[in-house]
Structure formats: C-alpha cells, structure tokens
Design a protein around this motif. Structure first.
Motif, PDB file in Angstrom:
ATOM      1  N   ASP A 141       0.864  -1.196   0.000  1.00 43.24           N
ATOM      2  CA  ASP A 141       0.000   0.000   0.000  1.00 43.24           C
ATOM      3  C   ASP A 141       0.895   1.240   0.000  1.00 43.24           C
ATOM      4  OD1 ASP A 141      -2.063   1.784   0.208  1.00 43.24           O
ATOM      5  OD2 ASP A 141      -2.539   1.324   2.309  1.00 43.24           O
ATOM      6  N   PRO A 142       1.405   1.638  -1.179  1.00 41.36           N
ATOM      7  CA  PRO A 142       2.442   2.669  -1.226  1.00 41.36           C
ATOM      8  C   PRO A 142       1.920   4.107  -1.213  1.00 41.36           C
ATOM      9  CG  PRO A 142       1.991   1.903  -3.438  1.00 41.36           C
ATOM     10  CD  PRO A 142       1.116   1.085  -2.515  1.00 41.36           C
ATOM     11  N   LEU A 143       2.807   4.996  -0.775  1.00 38.31           N
ATOM     12  CA  LEU A 143       2.615   6.438  -0.881  1.00 38.31           C
ATOM     13  C   LEU A 143       3.862   6.992  -1.575  1.00 38.31           C
ATOM     14  CD1 LEU A 143       1.501   6.957   2.808  1.00 38.31           C
ATOM     15  CD2 LEU A 143      -0.022   7.147   0.829  1.00 38.31           C
ATOM     16  N   ILE A 144       3.681   7.977  -2.436  1.00 42.30           N
ATOM     17  CA  ILE A 144       4.817   8.543  -3.163  1.00 42.30           C
ATOM     18  C   ILE A 144       5.090   9.952  -2.657  1.00 42.30           C
ATOM     19  CG2 ILE A 144       3.461   9.506  -5.086  1.00 42.30           C
ATOM     20  CD1 ILE A 144       5.707   8.379  -6.967  1.00 42.30           C
ATOM     21  N   ALA A 145       6.369  10.318  -2.551  1.00 38.43           N
ATOM     22  CA  ALA A 145       6.689  11.599  -1.908  1.00 38.43           C
ATOM     23  C   ALA A 145       8.080  12.063  -2.305  1.00 38.43           C
ATOM     24  CB  ALA A 145       6.602  11.454  -0.390  1.00 38.43           C
ATOM     25  N   GLY A 146       8.414  13.282  -1.830  1.00 40.89           N
ATOM     26  CA  GLY A 146       9.762  13.803  -1.983  1.00 40.89           C
ATOM     27  C   GLY A 146       9.926  14.734  -3.150  1.00 40.89           C
ATOM     28  N   ASN A 147      11.101  14.671  -3.769  1.00 40.10           N
ATOM     29  CA  ASN A 147      11.479  15.586  -4.839  1.00 40.10           C
ATOM     30  C   ASN A 147      10.593  15.456  -6.072  1.00 40.10           C
ATOM     31  OD1 ASN A 147      13.430  17.621  -5.556  1.00 40.10           O
ATOM     32  ND2 ASN A 147      14.255  16.175  -7.044  1.00 40.10           N
ATOM     33  N   ILE A 148       9.774  14.424  -6.105  1.00 40.99           N
ATOM     34  CA  ILE A 148       8.882  14.170  -7.234  1.00 40.99           C
ATOM     35  C   ILE A 148       7.702  15.142  -7.236  1.00 40.99           C
ATOM     36  CG2 ILE A 148       7.351  12.483  -6.112  1.00 40.99           C
ATOM     37  CD1 ILE A 148       7.760  10.754  -8.710  1.00 40.99           C
ATOM     38  N   GLY A 149       7.526  15.909  -6.148  1.00 43.11           N
ATOM     39  CA  GLY A 149       6.488  16.931  -6.158  1.00 43.11           C
ATOM     40  C   GLY A 149       5.559  16.920  -4.960  1.00 43.11           C
ATOM     41  N   THR A 150       5.563  15.828  -4.178  1.00 48.75           N
ATOM     42  CA  THR A 150       4.704  15.727  -3.007  1.00 48.75           C
ATOM     43  C   THR A 150       5.575  15.792  -1.761  1.00 48.75           C
ATOM     44  OG1 THR A 150       3.320  14.227  -4.300  1.00 48.75           O
ATOM     45  CG2 THR A 150       2.841  14.408  -1.959  1.00 48.75           C
ATOM     46  N   VAL A 151       5.348  16.757  -0.910  1.00 47.91           N
ATOM     47  CA  VAL A 151       6.244  17.002   0.226  1.00 47.91           C
ATOM     48  C   VAL A 151       6.219  15.823   1.200  1.00 47.91           C
ATOM     49  CG1 VAL A 151       6.746  18.565   2.136  1.00 47.91           C
ATOM     50  CG2 VAL A 151       5.878  19.477  -0.021  1.00 47.91           C
ATOM     51  N   ALA A 152       7.399  15.289   1.497  1.00 50.17           N
ATOM     52  CA  ALA A 152       7.502  14.080   2.319  1.00 50.17           C
ATOM     53  C   ALA A 152       6.935  14.273   3.712  1.00 50.17           C
ATOM     54  CB  ALA A 152       8.957  13.634   2.396  1.00 50.17           C
ATOM     55  N   SER A 153       7.170  15.438   4.316  1.00 46.16           N
ATOM     56  CA  SER A 153       6.682  15.649   5.680  1.00 46.16           C
ATOM     57  C   SER A 153       5.161  15.780   5.733  1.00 46.16           C
ATOM     58  CB  SER A 153       7.345  16.876   6.319  1.00 46.16           C
ATOM     59  OG  SER A 153       7.161  18.028   5.527  1.00 46.16           O
ATOM     60  N   SER A 154       4.527  16.113   4.614  1.00 47.42           N
ATOM     61  CA  SER A 154       3.056  16.100   4.555  1.00 47.42           C
ATOM     62  C   SER A 154       2.544  14.674   4.412  1.00 47.42           C
ATOM     63  CB  SER A 154       2.560  16.939   3.373  1.00 47.42           C
ATOM     64  OG  SER A 154       2.843  18.300   3.558  1.00 47.42           O
ATOM     65  N   VAL A 155       3.170  13.911   3.513  1.00 47.99           N
ATOM     66  CA  VAL A 155       2.761  12.518   3.285  1.00 47.99           C
ATOM     67  C   VAL A 155       2.969  11.693   4.549  1.00 47.99           C
ATOM     68  CG1 VAL A 155       3.216  10.431   1.927  1.00 47.99           C
ATOM     69  CG2 VAL A 155       3.212  12.672   0.809  1.00 47.99           C
ATOM     70  N   ALA A 156       4.094  11.903   5.231  1.00 45.09           N
ATOM     71  CA  ALA A 156       4.421  11.109   6.420  1.00 45.09           C
ATOM     72  C   ALA A 156       3.391  11.274   7.530  1.00 45.09           C
ATOM     73  CB  ALA A 156       5.809  11.496   6.932  1.00 45.09           C
ATOM     74  N   GLN A 157       2.731  12.424   7.576  1.00 45.51           N
ATOM     75  CA  GLN A 157       1.731  12.652   8.612  1.00 45.51           C
ATOM     76  C   GLN A 157       0.511  11.745   8.438  1.00 45.51           C
ATOM     77  OE1 GLN A 157       0.916  16.881   9.635  1.00 45.51           O
ATOM     78  NE2 GLN A 157       2.599  17.378   8.245  1.00 45.51           N
ATOM     79  N   LYS A 158       0.280  11.300   7.199  1.00 50.08           N
ATOM     80  CA  LYS A 158      -0.898  10.467   6.912  1.00 50.08           C
ATOM     81  C   LYS A 158      -0.562   8.982   6.829  1.00 50.08           C
ATOM     82  CE  LYS A 158      -2.356  14.307   3.974  1.00 50.08           C
ATOM     83  NZ  LYS A 158      -2.476  14.754   2.576  1.00 50.08           N
ATOM     84  N   ALA A 159       0.727   8.644   6.743  1.00 49.30           N
ATOM     85  CA  ALA A 159       1.144   7.261   6.526  1.00 49.30           C
ATOM     86  C   ALA A 159       0.865   6.397   7.754  1.00 49.30           C
ATOM     87  CB  ALA A 159       2.631   7.216   6.184  1.00 49.30           C
ATOM     88  N   THR A 160       0.424   5.170   7.505  1.00 45.35           N
ATOM     89  CA  THR A 160       0.199   4.210   8.583  1.00 45.35           C
ATOM     90  C   THR A 160       1.294   3.148   8.567  1.00 45.35           C
ATOM     91  OG1 THR A 160      -1.219   2.836   7.177  1.00 45.35           O
ATOM     92  CG2 THR A 160      -2.293   4.561   8.470  1.00 45.35           C
ATOM     93  N   ALA A 161       1.340   2.359   9.619  1.00 44.54           N
ATOM     94  CA  ALA A 161       2.441   1.410   9.797  1.00 44.54           C
ATOM     95  C   ALA A 161       2.492   0.346   8.705  1.00 44.54           C
ATOM     96  CB  ALA A 161       2.328   0.753  11.167  1.00 44.54           C
ATOM     97  N   ASN A 162       1.365   0.028   8.100  1.00 48.28           N
ATOM     98  CA  ASN A 162       1.354  -1.036   7.078  1.00 48.28           C
ATOM     99  C   ASN A 162       1.524  -0.481   5.662  1.00 48.28           C
ATOM    100  OD1 ASN A 162      -1.104   0.213   6.918  1.00 48.28           O
ATOM    101  ND2 ASN A 162      -2.314  -1.657   6.715  1.00 48.28           N
ATOM    102  N   GLN A 163       1.891   0.793   5.540  1.00 47.68           N
ATOM    103  CA  GLN A 163       2.137   1.377   4.229  1.00 47.68           C
ATOM    104  C   GLN A 163       3.635   1.481   3.966  1.00 47.68           C
ATOM    105  OE1 GLN A 163      -0.591   4.897   4.763  1.00 47.68           O
ATOM    106  NE2 GLN A 163      -1.406   4.151   2.806  1.00 47.68           N
ATOM    107  N   GLN A 164       3.978   1.961   2.760  1.00 45.47           N
ATOM    108  CA  GLN A 164       5.375   2.154   2.378  1.00 45.47           C
ATOM    109  C   GLN A 164       5.490   3.517   1.699  1.00 45.47           C
ATOM    110  OE1 GLN A 164       3.599  -0.430   0.504  1.00 45.47           O
ATOM    111  NE2 GLN A 164       3.593  -1.636   2.380  1.00 45.47           N
ATOM    112  N   MET A 165       6.467   4.317   2.127  1.00 45.12           N
ATOM    113  CA  MET A 165       6.704   5.606   1.482  1.00 45.12           C
ATOM    114  C   MET A 165       7.827   5.451   0.459  1.00 45.12           C
ATOM    115  SD  MET A 165       6.337   8.674   4.297  1.00 45.12           S
ATOM    116  CE  MET A 165       7.082   9.883   3.194  1.00 45.12           C
ATOM    117  N   ILE A 166       7.530   5.789  -0.792  1.00 43.92           N
ATOM    118  CA  ILE A 166       8.512   5.761  -1.876  1.00 43.92           C
ATOM    119  C   ILE A 166       8.943   7.212  -2.078  1.00 43.92           C
ATOM    120  CG2 ILE A 166       9.027   4.853  -4.163  1.00 43.92           C
ATOM    121  CD1 ILE A 166       7.633   2.839  -2.247  1.00 43.92           C
TER     122      ILE A 166
END
Length: 451
Positions: A141-166
C-alpha cells in the motif's frame, strides 16, 4: 504519525517557504515547537506566509536578516534550494546550530518503512516505477513523496504502519539529514551535476551518499554495478548491497541474460515485453525490480507494470503514433547527457527537436549519438550552436523555427512511416518557457493537433 517530543518547546527557524517550508512549519507547530518562518518574498505577495501567520506562527518576510541568529534558535529547517553559502545558513553552522531539511522531519514522524531513491539521472522514473509496482501488488500500500512533487513531511503525517513511502531525494535534501534511514536505498548513478550549488563533483557525490549513512545490516542499498566509483563512495555503508546491471549477468541482483530480465538467477520476463524504451530506462527498471522484490512484491505485479508503463511525463514519454510516426516527449532533457541517453533508445530514423537556453557550452559531444538523426529542428538561443554541431555530424536536413509549437508540424512534414519524432532539447527552457514541463506540454498539445 508518531507523536514525537523531539521538537517540543524548541525554538526552530524555518528558512525559505515553498511547499516544503510550509509543510515543515505547520508540522513543527503541531509538534509543539516555537516556530519562526523567514522567507525572502515580501509578506503582501506571500500567500504561504500569510497562511502560516493565521495559524499563529511568527513570520518574517522580505529579507534574510542575519540578526535572526541572535534569537537563540536550536534548529534550522532549510528549504533545499537555499545554498549553504547563504549568510544565515553559514552563520548558523559556525554557531553550531543544526541545519536540516524537511525529509529529516518526515523520517522522524513516519510510522512506515521508506524506500529512498537518489542519483543524477533516472530518479523520477525509478521512483514512479516502484510506486506503480507496489500499487499493483495486493499486499502493498504505497505512498509517493519527496522531490517528485509531493512534500515528504506532509505525506508522512498520513502514513500508517502497514504502508510504504517511496521517496525521491535530491542531493540538496540529503545534505540536511541527521537520522534519516530508509529501509531500502537506491543510487541510480552519479555524474557531474549541480556544481553551481555543491562546488565539486566530490561534494555532490558525498551529499548523495548520505542516503545510506544511517542504514544498518538490516537495510538494503541498491547500486549501479557499472559505476565502481559509486561503490567506493559508499564503502562505509553497513547495508546489504544489491547490484543491478544491464551489461553483466549477476547472480545476486537484477540484470539481463539472453534478452530476459533476471532477479537473483530467476527469469522475470522477456525484455521485449517491456514498453519503456532505452538502455537508461532499463537500468531504472532493474533498480525498481530489485526494490520491489526486496519489499515482497509479486512477479505478476512487476510484469503487469513493465508491460504497460510508458514513462513519466516529459521523460522519454511515449505520446503515441500517427500514421506510422512515433512521438516522444523528453522535455526533461535539459542537458547534453540526458539528450544522449534519449537518442540511445532509438535505432530507427529520428527527427530531433532541440534548443533552448544558452549556457555557454557547445554540443559537439552529441555527435556520436546523432547517427540515426535524419533531421534536426532547432529553436531558442542555442539554435546556431546546435546547427553547427549538426553540420559536423553530417545531418542532411537542419531547419530553424521560432519555438516548439512550430517545430512539430515541420517535423511531421519531414517524416515518413517508421520515423521517431523526438523532443529532447539538450537545453534548459528558460529562454522561452517558465519550465521544461510547460515546454513539454506545448509539444504534446501540438502533436495532438496533428490528429
């Protein structure tokens, strides 16, 4: 999101806004820090700063006053684009004030594991491929973030333990990490780049190596087998190294054998089934396969994506075929190296659209890559230099137009069934367009008008 106490009651200066600064300031405020934001743009023109002011965050706009360093800040969170030569940043380092980027905040609060991708070329394609493969796998259950255009610190606030941040990571972001530790790190390649920011290739490469600085024996580092200098660069790593190679068969990584994509000795699929063109993209594919298998993705998910993935927008992006002519948008090719990589992907007649901002360099380095180019259409400041190179390369047809929009119908008139019409400018866009994205969108619109 982890409700950490690391920043509670700490005086923190967020330097520079844009999306990452806004996210960092809001997050730190939520975590109980005493936040001050400093941005160069005047307050009356600064909607982001006005929004933070409404949240009760202290905002100083219009300049970067050096006197801020006398206010007792315990931490500075810097916008990645602000160089370390900035007087405020340099002064903070001299005073021993830690300077980080918001990716460090994202890591601190994220409940999930991270896959971090960096490198000179191929970051966005590799990041997107991994995300698409994870999406195609029912167990991920991935989430995409970082230099690709989506701010990592915003995405990380919504991420759950069973997900993966790319997370796609630039050298600018990686210079500002302290504890950041991705479970899987990828360095696609290292070439000379961003010397205006880093000063030397060595400093640039060292910044990239920070992606594995805090990894442990339980983590993985995926590396390009064809770059021994890269391996020397990360010789300190404690992570388990997983290699990938398009040149050499590897039993312990991702590679090519007899026209097949292989993972640790097992055939995944025929290379001919992959839609994405080019040897450079094959490297990206192998890195993505390695990361996906390490995270437990199924072979079926990998095959499904590689049979359908046509590329990231503006990066050798396949637009479509009209009467036997194939159109590709590679507007992201803002330098010679990227243009060479795109040209290597094709072994049929190419009509090349190139030109843009003149950075003072010549283009003769392109000559060996122009052997399939039957016509060159130039535009922008660099048109005369490109035309000179084309003459030396013996390209039979060279025409100059005003802009990309005019280049497309001219290319169509010169083309025949079986040809590739490729926008790969080898130059930045700023002489005519605000961004390479706008330049690419204009190309795509012009192609659609041909229909």
């Amino acid at each position: 999101m982890k409700n950490i106490k690391d920043y509670e009651h700490k005086k923190v200066l967020v330097l520079g806004l844009a999306k990452s600064g806004v996210s960092a300031a809001s997050l730190l405020h939520k975590l109980g820090a005493f936040v001050t934001v400093n941005d160069y743009k005047p307050l009356e023109e600064n909607a982001e700063a006005q929004g933070l002011l409404e949240q009760g965050i202290k905002v100083i706009c219009g300049s970067h006053p050096i006197e801020l360093l006398d206010e007792g800040f315990e931490l500075i969170v810097k916008n990645p684009g602000i160089p370390y030569t900035n007087p405020l940043v340099a002064g903070a380092i001299e005073k021993g004030i830690p300077v980080i980027t918001e990716i460090e905040l994202a890591y601190k609060i994220a409940e999930c594991e991270m896959v971090g991708i960096t490198g000179t070329n191929g970051k966005t394609t590799t990041t997107t491929l991994i995300y698409e493969i994870f999406k195609a796998d029912r167990n991920l259950d991935p989430l995409i973030a970082g230099n690709i255009g989506t701010v990592a610190s915003s995405v990380a606030q919504k991420a759950t333990a069973n997900q993966q941040m790319i997370v796609e990571l630039s050298s600018f972001q990686l210079m500002g990490v302290q504890t950041f530790r991705p479970h899987i790190a990828i360095i696609t390649n290292i070439y000379e780049a961003h010397l205006d920011y880093h000063g030397t290739k060595q400093a640039y490469a060292k910044a990239k190596s920070n992606i594995t600085r805090n990894q442990t024996e339980d983590d993985f580092l995926i590396l390009n087998h064809a770059q021994p200098d890269l391996w020397d660069l990360v010789s300190f790593t404690k992570a388990k190294i997983i290699p990938f190679s398009t040149k050499e068969y590897l039993e312990d990584g991702a590679s090519i054998k007899d026209g097949s994509i292989m993972w640790k000795g097992k055939k995944m699929m025929d290379r001919s089934e992959v839609v994405l063109p080019g040897d450079h993209n094959l490297e990206n594919i192998l890195a993505a396969v390695a990361a996906s298998k390490l995270m437990g993705a199924s072979d079926e998910a990998i095959r499904e994506v590689l049979k359908t993935f046509k590329g990231v927008k503006h990066r050798t992006q396949y637009i479509g075929e009209i009467e036997g002519r194939k159109f590709y948008n590679d507007s992201k090719a803002t330098n010679i190296l990227a243009c060479k990589a795109a040209l290597k992907a094709f072994h049929q007649p190419v009509i090349l659209l190139a030109g843009g901002l003149d950075r003072g360099n010549g283009f003769d380095e392109l000559i060996p890559s122009l052997k399939y180019v039957k016509a060159l259409i130039t535009f922008g400041e660099t048109a005369p230099k490109l035309e000179s190179t084309a003459k030396k390369a013996g390209i039979p047809v060279v025409l100059r137009v005003e802009n990309v929009e005019e280049a497309v119908p001219v290319a169509w008139e010169l083309s025949e069934p079986g040809d590739v019409i490729l926008l790969s400018p080898a130059c930045a866009s700023w002489d005519q367009y605000k961004s390479f994205e706008i330049r690419g969108d204009i190309f795509v619109d012009a192609v659609h008008k041909l229909r």
